[in-house]
Design an enzyme around this catalytic site. Structure first.
Site, short mmCIF file in Angstrom:
data_model
loop_
_atom_site.label_atom_id
_atom_site.label_comp_id
_atom_site.label_asym_id
_atom_site.label_seq_id
_atom_site.Cartn_x
_atom_site.Cartn_y
_atom_site.Cartn_z
N SER A 1 0.85 -1.19 0.00
CA SER A 1 0.00 0.00 0.00
C SER A 1 0.88 1.23 0.00
CB SER A 1 -0.90 0.02 1.24
OG SER A 1 -1.53 1.28 1.41
N TYR B 1 -0.84 -0.89 10.46
CA TYR B 1 -1.05 -1.19 9.03
C TYR B 1 0.12 -0.70 8.18
CZ TYR B 1 -3.34 -1.10 4.43
OH TYR B 1 -3.66 -1.28 3.11
#
Length: 255
Positions: free
Chosen positions: A142, A155
């Site tokens: 990401s 995350y």
């Protein structure tokens, strides 16, 4: 770059029960590839298979945090359908973590799924591809892995780890004849991003994001990233010194 449609291949996708992984599986199946799909929900995988041309989606229930089960699944796919050509390692989740309520256990859960789950897939794949001296692996990380962002302490850390892992493996994979890629999406509309309480710039629909990802799989680049305007902006932010970066992030996120 050759943009011609490739011949039918066997592609394995983890985290295929919803969102980006699900849409990529459908688009690949509809263009003629055989797609082995894995996720923890057998019912969702069965439903996915029902939306694709008959026999094109091959469901394999799997929790990638179980290393032995993951290795067994890779072996089963190849025993039942032949050599895997491409693996898209997409299994992962997001859990906000803030300084106000930091819990180490939340980080552990994301590390086990996002980072170690990917490593569990890489171990049998690299062993198999190394022996054949061919194969393709794309790891979904990401843009949150580019730099630290508020509420992304867990995350973002796992996604940064995946980026670093792919970068570290690529030179050796090149020597072994294995194509290694990293996928860094921006915001894509999925059940996970639907939880976000903040505006998401350049939000992409899963159909468009999947098409961009597949173009990247067909291409020669190491990094597959989309949407370009947003991800390139974040690449610029990654180069800023902390004295500039933190004030900009505070203003943008109202922290």
């Amino acid at each position: 770059m050759n943009n011609a449609k490739p011949a039918s291949r066997l592609i394995w996708i983890t985290g295929a029960s919803y969102g980006l992984g699900r849409e990529v599986a459908l688009q690949l199946a509809r263009r003629g590839d055989r797609v082995a799909v894995s996720a923890r929900s057998a019912d969702k995988l069965k439903g996915l298979a029902g939306e694709a041309p008959e026999g094109s989606i091959l469901p394999y229930e799997l929790d990638v945090t179980d290393g032995q089960a993951t290795a067994d699944t890779v072996a089963r796919i190849e025993a039942e359908h032949g050599p895997i050509d491409i693996a898209l390692l997409n299994a992962g989740t997001h859990e906000p973590v803030s300084a106000d309520d930091f819990k180490a256990e939340k980080l552990r859960e994301l590390v086990e799924l996002n980072l170690m789950g990917t490593a569990n897939c890489l171990e049998p794949l690299l062993a198999t591809f190394r022996n054949r001296r061919r194969g393709q692996i794309a790891i979904v990380a990401s843009v949150a892995g580019y730099r630290g962002l508020p509420t992304s302490a867990a995350y973002g850390a796992t996604k940064a780890g995946l980026i670093n892992m792919a970068e570290s493996l690529k030179p050796e994979c090149d020597r072994l004849g294995v194509k290694m890629q990293i996928v860094n999406p921006g915001f894509v509309r999925t059940p996970l991003t639907d939880r976000n309480p903040f505006p998401m710039p350049f939000l992409m629909e899963p159909e468009d994001a999947a098409a961009a990802l597949i173009r990247g799989l067909d291409g020669d680049g190491f990094e597959i990233t989309f949407p370009k305007r947003f991800t390139y902006l974040l690449k610029i932010l990654r180069c800023l010194p902390y004295a500039l970066y933190f004030p900009m992030i505070r203003r943008a996120t109202k922290q």
